[in-house]
Design a protein around this motif. Structure first.
Motif, PDB file in Angstrom:
ATOM      1  N   GLN A  29       0.836  -1.198   0.000  1.00  0.00           N
ATOM      2  CA  GLN A  29       0.000   0.000   0.000  1.00  0.00           C
ATOM      3  C   GLN A  29       0.872   1.249   0.000  1.00  0.00           C
ATOM      4  OE1 GLN A  29      -3.357  -0.085   2.777  1.00  0.00           O
ATOM      5  NE2 GLN A  29      -3.031  -2.272   3.114  1.00  0.00           N
ATOM      6  N   LEU A  30       0.358   2.293  -0.641  1.00  0.00           N
ATOM      7  CA  LEU A  30       1.039   3.583  -0.683  1.00  0.00           C
ATOM      8  C   LEU A  30       0.177   4.615   0.015  1.00  0.00           C
ATOM      9  CD1 LEU A  30       3.186   5.618  -1.717  1.00  0.00           C
ATOM     10  CD2 LEU A  30       1.851   5.788  -3.821  1.00  0.00           C
ATOM     11  N   LEU A  32      -0.395   8.195   0.567  1.00  0.00           N
ATOM     12  CA  LEU A  32      -0.007   9.416  -0.133  1.00  0.00           C
ATOM     13  C   LEU A  32      -0.613  10.618   0.573  1.00  0.00           C
ATOM     14  CD1 LEU A  32       1.517  10.387  -2.700  1.00  0.00           C
ATOM     15  CD2 LEU A  32      -0.673  10.238  -3.911  1.00  0.00           C
ATOM     16  N   PRO A 157       9.555   7.037  -0.251  1.00  0.00           N
ATOM     17  CA  PRO A 157      10.130   6.244  -1.348  1.00  0.00           C
ATOM     18  C   PRO A 157      10.567   7.096  -2.532  1.00  0.00           C
ATOM     19  CG  PRO A 157       7.738   6.014  -1.290  1.00  0.00           C
ATOM     20  CD  PRO A 157       8.132   6.731  -0.035  1.00  0.00           C
ATOM     21  N   GLU A 158      10.234   8.388  -2.498  1.00  0.00           N
ATOM     22  CA  GLU A 158      10.731   9.298  -3.534  1.00  0.00           C
ATOM     23  C   GLU A 158      12.259   9.323  -3.572  1.00  0.00           C
ATOM     24  OE1 GLU A 158       7.176  11.637  -1.698  1.00  0.00           O
ATOM     25  OE2 GLU A 158       8.475   9.962  -1.163  1.00  0.00           O
ATOM     26  N   LEU A 182       4.295   2.063   1.897  1.00  0.00           N
ATOM     27  CA  LEU A 182       5.119   3.179   1.461  1.00  0.00           C
ATOM     28  C   LEU A 182       4.406   4.471   1.864  1.00  0.00           C
ATOM     29  CD1 LEU A 182       5.976   1.982  -2.179  1.00  0.00           C
ATOM     30  CD2 LEU A 182       7.030   1.311  -0.009  1.00  0.00           C
ATOM     31  N   ALA A 184       4.458   8.407   1.253  1.00  0.00           N
ATOM     32  CA  ALA A 184       5.040   9.352   0.305  1.00  0.00           C
ATOM     33  C   ALA A 184       4.302  10.679   0.297  1.00  0.00           C
ATOM     34  CB  ALA A 184       5.033   8.744  -1.094  1.00  0.00           C
ATOM     35  N   GLN A 187       3.671  11.765  -5.555  1.00  0.00           N
ATOM     36  CA  GLN A 187       3.447  10.591  -6.393  1.00  0.00           C
ATOM     37  C   GLN A 187       4.293  10.633  -7.655  1.00  0.00           C
ATOM     38  OE1 GLN A 187      -0.704   9.860  -7.094  1.00  0.00           O
ATOM     39  NE2 GLN A 187      -0.352   8.389  -8.725  1.00  0.00           N
ATOM     40  N   ILE A 190       7.909   9.032  -7.522  1.00  0.00           N
ATOM     41  CA  ILE A 190       8.068   7.617  -7.172  1.00  0.00           C
ATOM     42  C   ILE A 190       8.259   6.813  -8.451  1.00  0.00           C
ATOM     43  CG2 ILE A 190       7.003   5.641  -6.039  1.00  0.00           C
ATOM     44  CD1 ILE A 190       5.336   7.614  -4.415  1.00  0.00           C
ATOM     45  N   LEU A 195       5.034   2.179  -8.178  1.00  0.00           N
ATOM     46  CA  LEU A 195       3.697   2.763  -8.055  1.00  0.00           C
ATOM     47  C   LEU A 195       2.627   1.808  -8.580  1.00  0.00           C
ATOM     48  CD1 LEU A 195       2.633   5.492  -7.032  1.00  0.00           C
ATOM     49  CD2 LEU A 195       2.678   6.291  -9.392  1.00  0.00           C
ATOM     50  N   THR A 198       1.288  -0.994  -6.093  1.00  0.00           N
ATOM     51  CA  THR A 198       0.741  -0.650  -4.776  1.00  0.00           C
ATOM     52  C   THR A 198      -0.702  -0.182  -4.879  1.00  0.00           C
ATOM     53  OG1 THR A 198       1.539   1.641  -4.940  1.00  0.00           O
ATOM     54  CG2 THR A 198       3.006   0.040  -3.888  1.00  0.00           C
ATOM     55  N   ILE A 200      -3.133   2.603  -3.583  1.00  0.00           N
ATOM     56  CA  ILE A 200      -2.956   3.962  -3.058  1.00  0.00           C
ATOM     57  C   ILE A 200      -4.044   4.305  -2.046  1.00  0.00           C
ATOM     58  CG2 ILE A 200      -2.883   6.416  -3.638  1.00  0.00           C
ATOM     59  CD1 ILE A 200      -1.708   5.688  -6.325  1.00  0.00           C
TER      60      ILE A 200
END
Length: 382
Positions: A29-30, A32, A157-158, A182, A184, A187, A190, A195, A198, A200
């Motif tokens: 999962q991200l 954001l 993660p950038e 992650l 971040a 977006q 990344i 991307l 994952t 979001i």
């Protein structure tokens, strides 16, 4: 970290809890979000809830053996990855794990600038290097020690370059009971290969009212003061706390007077103002410019007739209304915002404050008094 300790974001908390209750936790999962929205604390609280031995429908228990270790960030199945400054003594993230845990225990709401201040950065660039990626793969290849789920939380993660592609296989085909989160801010920065693998979860900026209420409860601020800081922070709890800690926060009158100096072509007064602001220190200078940018954006709304969208505190609203009616137009407001944003960029990079603010002051005269600004104007600083 329990969900109840996270400021606001009630709908996101409930959404995450529901994924656990319904047994549909995505393995990658991200989260954001913008700085100061609570994405990192949210990721930790989510991991703690998943591994809690006595979870409730609202939160982790905070008392079981798993929760007690999570609260101190020492659970053997909780792993972190984050940007760091590589050196002969620091090869991977775990080499600065004590600093990381100390930062989390001090305040889990922090950004890259605060994290950098805890490390020996020198002139190096922070990143998440290939050695760190290999260490992640190694750690996650082991079975879980205590909990049901191994969790890796990667902050920013950038800062992964193309080396991040080495993680693709383990993210796509993870070991059993492994969760990647992650966290971040951008977006676009990344790796697209990461991307695409994952799910979001977008975490919005905090509402002004939530930040205002928090400042009043935690720091005992008056309603007017909390409203002003909330407006200036624009949903960023980190900035709001920094404003409380700052000694130079009464920016509204100063900024309005600065604009009046520009309108009146009072160059000598501006020179005196520059001498004052040069002695404030960089954080206060940055806060002043941030206030100016936010203030001018609100003025743009007033000029455009969108009064109902304006969120200025009462103490600054009347000033903005007068300036918007008698001094500024939309093109002037846009030009001033552009100059302030460039100035903020250069202050962050240690520009000479006297030269910078004097130059910006002269630009204000050109924009406000003469209503012209040479195209392609560039700063040159010593």
């Amino acid at each position: 970290m329990q969900f109840r300790k996270i400021i606001g974001q009630e709908s996101i908390k409930q959404q995450l809890i529901q994924t656990v209750v319904e047994n549909r936790v995505s393995h990658a999962q991200l989260f954001l979000s913008c700085d100061g929205s609570g994405a990192l604390p949210m990721a930790i609280a989510y991991a703690q809830y998943i591994n809690c031995l006595n979870k409730t429908p609202e939160d982790s228990c905070g008392e079981c053996s798993s929760c007690r270790k999570y609260e101190r960030y020492i659970h053997p199945d909780l792993h972190f990855s984050y940007p760091f400054f590589a050196s002969k003594d620091v090869k991977i993230a775990v080499d600065v794990l004590e600093e990381w845990r100390g930062m989390l225990l001090e305040d889990a709401y922090f950004d890259m600038d605060i994290w950098r201040s805890k490390l020996s950065a020198e002139n190096k660039q922070a990143n998440i290097n290939i050695a760190e990626c290999h260490d992640i793969i190694k750690k996650l290849s082991y079975k879980a020690f205590e909990g049901d789920t191994k969790v890796l939380i990667m902050w920013l993660p950038e800062y992964l370059d193309k080396e991040g592609n080495s993680l693709l296989k383990i993210i796509e085909e993870p070991p059993a009971n492994t969760l990647f989160i992650l966290v971040a801010n951008n977006q676009e920065q990344i790796l697209s290969t990461l991307l695409s693998r994952t799910q979001i979860v977008k975490i919005p900026k905090l509402d002004y009212a939530i930040v205002e209420s928090y400042l009043m409860q935690e720091f005992g601020l008056s309603e007017n003061q909390a409203t002003e800081y909330s407006f200036l922070a624009d949903g960023n709890l980190i900035e709001a706390k920094q404003l409380v800690a700052s000694t130079q926060n009464e920016h509204a009158d100063r900024f309005a007077e600065w604009l009046r100096m520009g309108y009146g072509n009072r160059v000598l007064d501006m020179a005196g103002f520059v001498e004052q602001i040069a002695g404030w220190g960089r954080e206060n200078q940055k806060n002043f410019l941030k206030y100016g940018i936010s203030f001018m954006r609100e003025c743009s709304l007033l000029i455009s007739g969108a009064d109902e969208l304006v969120k200025l505190p009462v103490s600054a609203l009347q000033t903005a209304q007068k300036l918007s009616k008698h001094v500024l137009d939309l093109s002037m407001a846009d030009a001033i915002i552009s100059e302030l944003e460039k100035a903020h960029y250069h202050i962050e990079r240690n520009a000479n404050p006297k030269i910078l603010f004097l130059d910006v002051s002269l630009q204000l005269v050109k924009i406000i008094k003469f209503k012209t600004l040479p195209k392609g104007t560039q700063y040159i600083y010593n």
